[in-house]
Every structure is written in structure tokens, then in C-alpha cells.
Design an enzyme around this catalytic site. Structure first.
Site, PDB file in Angstrom:
ATOM      1  N   GLU A 115       0.827  -1.218   0.000  1.00 38.76           N
ATOM      2  CA  GLU A 115       0.000   0.000   0.000  1.00 38.76           C
ATOM      3  C   GLU A 115       0.857   1.262   0.000  1.00 38.76           C
ATOM      4  O   GLU A 115       0.323   2.367   0.060  1.00 38.76           O
ATOM      5  CB  GLU A 115      -0.949  -0.005   1.213  1.00 38.76           C
ATOM      6  CG  GLU A 115      -2.244  -0.747   0.974  1.00 38.76           C
ATOM      7  CD  GLU A 115      -2.038  -2.131   0.368  1.00 38.76           C
ATOM      8  OE1 GLU A 115      -2.422  -2.308  -0.807  1.00 38.76           O
ATOM      9  OE2 GLU A 115      -1.502  -3.020   1.042  1.00 38.76           O
ATOM     10  N   ARG A 153      18.098   6.394 -23.397  1.00 40.07           N
ATOM     11  CA  ARG A 153      18.171   6.621 -24.844  1.00 40.07           C
ATOM     12  C   ARG A 153      18.583   8.047 -25.198  1.00 40.07           C
ATOM     13  O   ARG A 153      18.915   8.323 -26.347  1.00 40.07           O
ATOM     14  CB  ARG A 153      16.856   6.238 -25.530  1.00 40.07           C
ATOM     15  CG  ARG A 153      15.671   7.055 -25.113  1.00 40.07           C
ATOM     16  CD  ARG A 153      14.385   6.506 -25.717  1.00 40.07           C
ATOM     17  NE  ARG A 153      14.305   6.674 -27.164  1.00 40.07           N
ATOM     18  CZ  ARG A 153      14.097   7.841 -27.763  1.00 40.07           C
ATOM     19  NH1 ARG A 153      13.948   8.938 -27.049  1.00 40.07           N
ATOM     20  NH2 ARG A 153      14.037   7.933 -29.070  1.00 40.07           N
ATOM     21  N   ASP A 168      15.201  14.941 -30.060  1.00 41.37           N
ATOM     22  CA  ASP A 168      14.795  15.928 -29.078  1.00 41.37           C
ATOM     23  C   ASP A 168      14.059  17.091 -29.736  1.00 41.37           C
ATOM     24  O   ASP A 168      13.008  17.507 -29.282  1.00 41.37           O
ATOM     25  CB  ASP A 168      16.044  16.465 -28.363  1.00 41.37           C
ATOM     26  CG  ASP A 168      15.884  16.399 -26.868  1.00 41.37           C
ATOM     27  OD1 ASP A 168      15.158  15.505 -26.404  1.00 41.37           O
ATOM     28  OD2 ASP A 168      16.481  17.245 -26.186  1.00 41.37           O
TER      29      ASP A 168
HETATM   30  N1  4GX Z   1       3.763   5.741 -11.386  1.00 38.34           N
HETATM   31  N2  4GX Z   1       2.777   2.306  -8.337  1.00 38.34           N
HETATM   32  C1  4GX Z   1       4.015   2.513  -6.212  1.00 38.34           C
HETATM   33  C2  4GX Z   1       3.135   1.507  -4.160  1.00 38.34           C
HETATM   34  C3  4GX Z   1       2.522   2.750  -3.562  1.00 38.34           C
HETATM   35  C4  4GX Z   1       1.182   2.766  -3.206  1.00 38.34           C
HETATM   36  C5  4GX Z   1       0.645   3.942  -2.662  1.00 38.34           C
HETATM   37  C6  4GX Z   1       2.776   4.950  -2.854  1.00 38.34           C
HETATM   38  C7  4GX Z   1       1.459   5.006  -2.476  1.00 38.34           C
HETATM   39  C8  4GX Z   1       3.167   4.081 -10.070  1.00 38.34           C
HETATM   40  C9  4GX Z   1       2.745   4.950 -11.108  1.00 38.34           C
HETATM   41  C10 4GX Z   1       2.347   3.029  -9.438  1.00 38.34           C
HETATM   42  C11 4GX Z   1       1.875   1.346  -7.733  1.00 38.34           C
HETATM   43  C12 4GX Z   1       4.096   2.366  -7.728  1.00 38.34           C
HETATM   44  C13 4GX Z   1       1.811   1.522  -6.221  1.00 38.34           C
HETATM   45  N3  4GX Z   1       3.305   3.838  -3.391  1.00 38.34           N
HETATM   46  N4  4GX Z   1       4.428   4.404  -9.798  1.00 38.34           N
HETATM   47  N5  4GX Z   1       3.147   1.493  -5.633  1.00 38.34           N
HETATM   48  N6  4GX Z   1       1.548   4.997 -11.679  1.00 38.34           N
HETATM   49  O1  4GX Z   1       1.256   2.822  -9.879  1.00 38.34           O
HETATM   50  O2  4GX Z   1       4.791   5.413 -10.578  1.00 38.34           O
END
Ligand code: 4GX
Length: 262
Positions: A115, A153, A168
Site C-alpha cells: 500500500e 536513450r 529531441d
Molecule cells: N507511477 N505504483 C508505487 C506503491 C505505492 C502505493 C501507494 C505509494 C502510495 C506508479 C505509477 C504506481 C503502484 C508504484 C503503487 N506507493 N508508480 N506502488 N503509476 O502505480 O509510478
């Protein structure tokens, strides 16, 4: 450039970093990647990295101590390393941010699971939060790979010659024009004649117009940020007229929207 990745699932990173352009960038020594298992920094004998949330509720929260110890170890090697946490709460990732991050010598990516992570990780150890989009992944690992891929990249030597510099300037908030290769006729669907004309001026005009058309239809939000020449604006007028005619002459909501965006 160095990437360090803090994760509970190190094996997720093996094949993406072995293949194709990323793999070659690693082989050439243009990037160095270290995968660090957060569990190795747990203090207790069972190497616990998560716990139930204070206040109650569903699921588990990643503990602050293992992540804090891991980051402190990496930062003791290079104090200037920047810590990036992948989370839907972060700032939306963009080509602009990829370009900016590509000039930093050392990035540390924190990939969360469950979570989320204890808020004190953000408070004490994280420099920047990035989201790769408004959807929910099962963890930050794939998001970190997206960010690393987009940065890598852009590094000198990775795409060969100066393609990254060209690309770019090409990005410039326009979608790409349609591409074709052989065969000329696939099940009755043909390649546009202009691409076989050999007339390079006509071809580049056609491509510019189709790039504008796509952007206007699919991503009018990008069009508002693009650098448009007077010639582009004329092409857009043609596109809107063509679209109008194909819609039976009436001004659609789309056309009206395009007109007000000027
Ligand atoms: N872009 N996730 C992080 C765990 C989480 C849950 C709640 C913080 C609060 C995501 C995205 C993403 C899934 C990574 C939940 N962290 N990360 N994870 N979209 O969905 O970067």
C-alpha cells in the site's frame, strides 16, 4: 551515468536491462546499473520489510528502517546522488524531465510495493517523486524501468550518431507521422503514393501535415504547446477543412475546439 534501484523484486530487472538498446548501453559502459534488494537492509533475523499500518486498514506498509539504511549506504558512496520515488502521487513524468535527469551523474530509484511506504521515507530520504501515469501498477519496478529507459536513450552514444539530439527537436509536442515499409499493397491497403514519388519536398510536407493531423485529432492538448510556423497553421486550416468536409460540412465540437485554440 549510474542508476541504483532499490526493490524487493530484483529479478524483475534482469531481462529488460539485458536486451536491445539498454543492454548495449550497459555493455558499452555508458550506464551502470546496480539492483539492490531492500530486504538485505532489514535489521531483524527474519528480514522483515513491511508491517501493518498505524490506524488500521487494509494491507501492509513498507518500513522506514530498511529503506533508510539502504539509501544512507548509497549516499555515503556519493552524496550528490538523487533519490527518486516512483508513486502515483508524484509529478507526471515527461520528456522534459527525462532530458533534465539525463544530465545527472547518479540516480537512486526507490520502488515501493504493497500500500506504499512509511511517510517518513519521503520526508527524510526522497528528493523527488515521479508518477508514470494515472493508473495503478502492482509496484514501482515497471515505473522505474520506464523512467530509466527514457533517460538512457538520451545519453550520448546510446542511439548512435546524433539521433538523440535530432529526436529531441523532433519531439516538440507533435505526434509522429505514419510510417510505411514493404509491401506496397497489403490486402488492398496501399502505401500513400507521395512516399513513392521521390519528391523529397512533397514527402516532407506530407509528413508534416500528417503529424499535425494526428496531433490535432488525438492530442489537441499537445498542439497548444507545439512550436508552429505560419506554414503549419496553414496546414492545420486545410486539415480542419478536410475534417469538416468528411463530417458532412457541419462544424463539429472538435473543429470548434481547434479553432478556439488558434
Ligand atoms: N507511477 N505504483 C508505487 C506503491 C505505492 C502505493 C501507494 C505509494 C502510495 C506508479 C505509477 C504506481 C503502484 C508504484 C503503487 N506507493 N508508480 N506502488 N503509476 O502505480 O509510478
Amino acid at each position: 551515468m549510474r542508476f541504483d534501484i532499490l526493490t524487493l523484486f530484483p529479478r524483475m530487472f534482469s531481462s529488460p536491462f539485458e536486451e536491445s538498446i539498454l543492454g548495449r548501453a550497459l555493455e558499452k559502459g555508458l550506464v551502470q546499473i546496480r539492483i539492490i534488494n531492500i530486504r538485505d537492509f532489514a535489521l531483524d533475523k527474519h528480514q522483515v520489510v513491511d508491517d501493518t499500518p498505524y490506524g488500521g486498514g487494509q494491507g501492509m506498509v513498507m518500513k522506514v528502517e530498511p529503506i533508510g539504511r539502504a539509501i544512507e549506504k548509497l549516499k555515503s558512496e556519493e552524496a550528490s546522488a538523487r533519490v527518486i520515488h516512483l508513486t502515483p502521487q508524484g509529478k507526471p513524468f515527461s520528456q522534459k524531465r527525462a532530458r533534465e535527469l539525463s544530465s545527472m551523474p547518479h540516480l537512486i530509484f526507490l520502488c515501493g510495493r504493497y500500500e506504499g511506504v512509511d511517510e517518513r521515507v519521503r520526508e527524510l530520504f526522497v528528493d523527488e517523486e515521479i508518477s508514470v501515469g494515472d493508473y495503478v501498477l502492482t509496484g514501482g519496478e515497471l515505473a522505474a524501468m520506464v523512467v530509466i529507459d527514457a533517460i538512457t536513450r538520451l545519453l550520448p552514444g546510446v542511439l548512435g550518431s546524433d539521433r538523440s539530439a535530432i529526436e529531441d527537436s523532433f519531439f516538440n509536442f507533435l505526434l509522429e507521422y505514419p510510417q510505411y515499409t514493404r509491401p506496397f499493397d497489403f490486402r488492398g491497403s496501399l502505401v500513400p503514393d507521395v512516399l513513392l514519388s521521390g519528391n523529397h519536398l512533397l514527402i516532407s510536407q506530407w509528413r508534416r501535415k500528417e503529424a499535425l493531423r494526428r496531433t490535432w485529432i488525438r492530442r489537441p492538448d499537445l498542439l497548444a504547446r507545439a512550436d508552429l510556423t505560419p506554414g503549419d497553421r496553414k496546414l492545420l486550416e486545410e486539415i480542419e477543412k478536410e475534417h469538416c468536409e468528411s463530417q458532412g460540412g457541419g462544424l463539429s465540437a472538435k473543429t470548434l475546439n481547434g479553432l478556439t485554440q488558434g
